[in-house]
Design an enzyme around this catalytic site. Structure first.
Site, PDB file in Angstrom:
ATOM      1  N   ARG A 149       7.587   9.894  21.495  1.00  0.00           N
ATOM      2  CA  ARG A 149       6.377   9.381  22.116  1.00  0.00           C
ATOM      3  C   ARG A 149       5.707  10.537  22.855  1.00  0.00           C
ATOM      4  O   ARG A 149       6.372  11.378  23.460  1.00  0.00           O
ATOM      5  CB  ARG A 149       6.679   8.237  23.093  1.00  0.00           C
ATOM      6  CG  ARG A 149       6.966   6.892  22.439  1.00  0.00           C
ATOM      7  CD  ARG A 149       5.716   6.322  21.771  1.00  0.00           C
ATOM      8  NE  ARG A 149       5.914   4.993  21.231  1.00  0.00           N
ATOM      9  CZ  ARG A 149       6.278   4.722  19.996  1.00  0.00           C
ATOM     10  NH1 ARG A 149       6.532   5.715  19.154  1.00  0.00           N
ATOM     11  NH2 ARG A 149       6.403   3.476  19.579  1.00  0.00           N
ATOM     12  N   ASP A 167       3.802  14.919  16.216  1.00  0.00           N
ATOM     13  CA  ASP A 167       3.299  13.702  15.574  1.00  0.00           C
ATOM     14  C   ASP A 167       2.755  12.710  16.599  1.00  0.00           C
ATOM     15  O   ASP A 167       2.067  11.762  16.231  1.00  0.00           O
ATOM     16  CB  ASP A 167       4.418  13.038  14.760  1.00  0.00           C
ATOM     17  CG  ASP A 167       3.926  11.850  13.949  1.00  0.00           C
ATOM     18  OD1 ASP A 167       3.021  12.054  13.111  1.00  0.00           O
ATOM     19  OD2 ASP A 167       4.428  10.732  14.153  1.00  0.00           O
ATOM     20  N   GLU A 218      -3.866   9.024  22.186  1.00  0.00           N
ATOM     21  CA  GLU A 218      -4.134   9.026  20.749  1.00  0.00           C
ATOM     22  C   GLU A 218      -5.345   8.158  20.437  1.00  0.00           C
ATOM     23  O   GLU A 218      -5.507   7.096  21.032  1.00  0.00           O
ATOM     24  CB  GLU A 218      -2.895   8.526  19.999  1.00  0.00           C
ATOM     25  CG  GLU A 218      -1.682   9.429  20.197  1.00  0.00           C
ATOM     26  CD  GLU A 218      -0.423   8.924  19.504  1.00  0.00           C
ATOM     27  OE1 GLU A 218      -0.487   7.854  18.842  1.00  0.00           O
ATOM     28  OE2 GLU A 218       0.618   9.586  19.624  1.00  0.00           O
ATOM     29  N   HIS A 250       0.476  10.693  14.131  1.00  0.00           N
ATOM     30  CA  HIS A 250       1.404   9.587  14.393  1.00  0.00           C
ATOM     31  C   HIS A 250       1.711   8.843  13.087  1.00  0.00           C
ATOM     32  O   HIS A 250       1.693   7.608  13.029  1.00  0.00           O
ATOM     33  CB  HIS A 250       0.839   8.621  15.431  1.00  0.00           C
ATOM     34  CG  HIS A 250       1.919   7.853  16.145  1.00  0.00           C
ATOM     35  ND1 HIS A 250       1.811   7.462  17.462  1.00  0.00           N
ATOM     36  CD2 HIS A 250       3.129   7.400  15.734  1.00  0.00           C
ATOM     37  CE1 HIS A 250       2.896   6.802  17.825  1.00  0.00           C
ATOM     38  NE2 HIS A 250       3.711   6.751  16.783  1.00  0.00           N
TER      39      HIS A 250
END
Length: 320
Positions: A231, A255, A260, A279
Site C-alpha cells: 500500500r 505499484d 492514486e 496499482h
C-alpha cells in the site's frame, strides 16, 4: 417469510452461479456489476461479495441484514471497519488470489531495474543504440521480503530459482519455507542493510502506516532497489523521493502510492531509476475464478454449516 439473500456485485460465469446455487438452493442469488440488479435488494442481503460505494449507506444502517461480507481485494483498509465491527459483520478478504500475478510483477520490476529494461524501452522509442551502463545481475543476491503472506511466500519460492538468499520480516518472526532467515517487525532496521532488494508486501494497518521513511531508506544499501506492491501509505513518499534524489537507494519499482492516481506533477514520473505501474500488480485473467472458487464458495459452505466462514477471516483488531 422472505428468502435469505446473497449478492455478488461482479459478473459471474454460469458455472459459478450454478455452484453457488447448489450450496444455497433456497436463497435468492443476485449477481452482476450493474448496480440496477441489486441496489434495491441491499438491505435484505445477508451475504454480500464485492464492495461498492453504494453499500456503505445502505448496509451500515441499523436495519441492515448483512452478516458476512466477502471482500474482492486482499486489503480491507478502505472498508468502514469500525462501523462494520459495531454491527457484528464478519469480513473475509481475498488474500491469496494475488500470489501468482503479484509475484510475477515483483520479479518484472526487479529484473526490469536490474537489467535496465525500462531504459532500453525508452532508447527504443528514441531509436538510440546505447549500452546504458548495463552490469547488474539478480542471481545470488539477497532479497528482503517485508511481509511473508501468500505473496511473500510465492516470491520467496521464485527467488530460490535465482539462487537468491531470502530474508523475511513478519510480526511473529515464525520460520517459513523458502525463507533462509526470519526476523520480527521490530528488527526491520537491522534487516535493511543486508538486502539488495527490499520488497514490501504488507497490508496497511496502524502499525505499518508510514513504516518506511528517511531512516529506513538511509539504512538500505545505496545499490539496493525498493519494491512496493503493498500500500502506498506504508511509505513516506517525500522521503522515498529524497532517497532517490540523494542516491541513498539505486531505484524503485512502485505499484502503489500515497494518493492514486499518482499526480502528474509527482517527481517520481521523472526518475530514470523508477518503474511505475498503476496499482495493477494483482490484475489477472483468473481473478474472479480464484475469489469465487477458492475462497467464496468454500466459505459459503462453512457459513451455511456453522455461521462462520473460515478462510481469510479478518481480525478487526489487527486490521487484516
Amino acid at each position: 417469510m422472505s428468502k435469505r439473500t446473497c449478492i455478488v456485485t461482479h459478473d459471474l460465469e454460469p458455472s459459478q452461479i450454478d455452484k453457488i446455487k447448489e450450496i444455497i438452493p433456497d436463497w435468492e442469488l443476485i449477481s452482476g456489476k450493474d448496480s440496477a440488479n441489486w441496489h434495491n435488494e441491499l438491505k435484505k442481503a445477508e451475504v454480500i461479495a464485492g464492495w461498492k460505494k453504494e453499500l456503505k449507506e445502505m448496509v451500515l444502517e441499523g436495519n441492515s441484514n448483512l452478516r458476512w461480507f466477502q471482500s474482492w481485494s486482499a486489503g480491507v483498509d478502505s472498508l468502514p471497519l469500525a462501523e462494520m465491527e459495531s454491527q457484528g459483520i464478519q469480513i473475509t478478504s481475498a488474500n491469496g488470489v494475488h500470489a501468482n500475478p503479484i509475484s510475477e510483477t515483483i520479479f518484472a520490476l526487479m529484473l526490469g531495474l536490474t537489467r535496465k529494461i525500462h531504459t532500453y524501452v525508452k532508447n527504443q522509442q528514441a531509436k538510440v543504440w546505447h549500452h546504458s551502463g548495463m552490469k547488474l545481475e539478480i542471481h545470488n543476491k539477497t532479497i528482503g521480503m517485508i511481509g511473508t503472506g501468500a505473496i511473500g511466500r510465492e516470491t520467496a519460492k521464485i527467488a530460490k530459482a535465482f539462487g537468491m538468499k531470502v530474508i523475511g520480516v513478519r510480526h511473529s518472526g515464525k520460520p517459513e519455507e523458502h525463507i533462509d532467515e526470519m526476523y520480527t517487525s521490530s528488527q526491520l532496521n537491522d534487516v535493511l542493510p543486508l538486502c539488495d532488494y527490499v520488497v514490501v508486501t504488507l497490508p496497511l494497518t496502524q502499525e505499518t502506516r508510514q513504516l518506511f521513511g528517511a531512516e529506513q531508506f538511509t539504512r538500505m544499501k545505496d545499490s539496493a532497489f525498493f519494491i512496493n506492491i503493498g500500500r502506498g501509505e506504508i511509505v513516506k513518499e517525500t522521503d522515498l523521493i529524497a532517497a532517490l534524489q540523494n542516491g541513498h537507494i539505486a531505484g524503485a519499482g512502485l505499484d502503489v502510492f500515497e494518493k492514486e492516481p499518482l499526480s502528474e506533477d509527482s517527481p517520481l514520473w521523472e526518475h530514470d531509476n523508477v518503474i511505475i505501474t498503476p496499482h495493477t500488480a494483482g490484475s489477472t485473467e483468473y481473478y474472479t475464478k480464484r475469489v469465487i472458487e477458492d475462497i467464496f464458495i468454500p466459505n459459503l459452505k462453512e457459513y451455511i454449516n456453522s455461521g462462520t466462514p473460515g478462510i481469510n477471516q479478518v481480525d478487526y483488531i489487527k486490521g487484516y
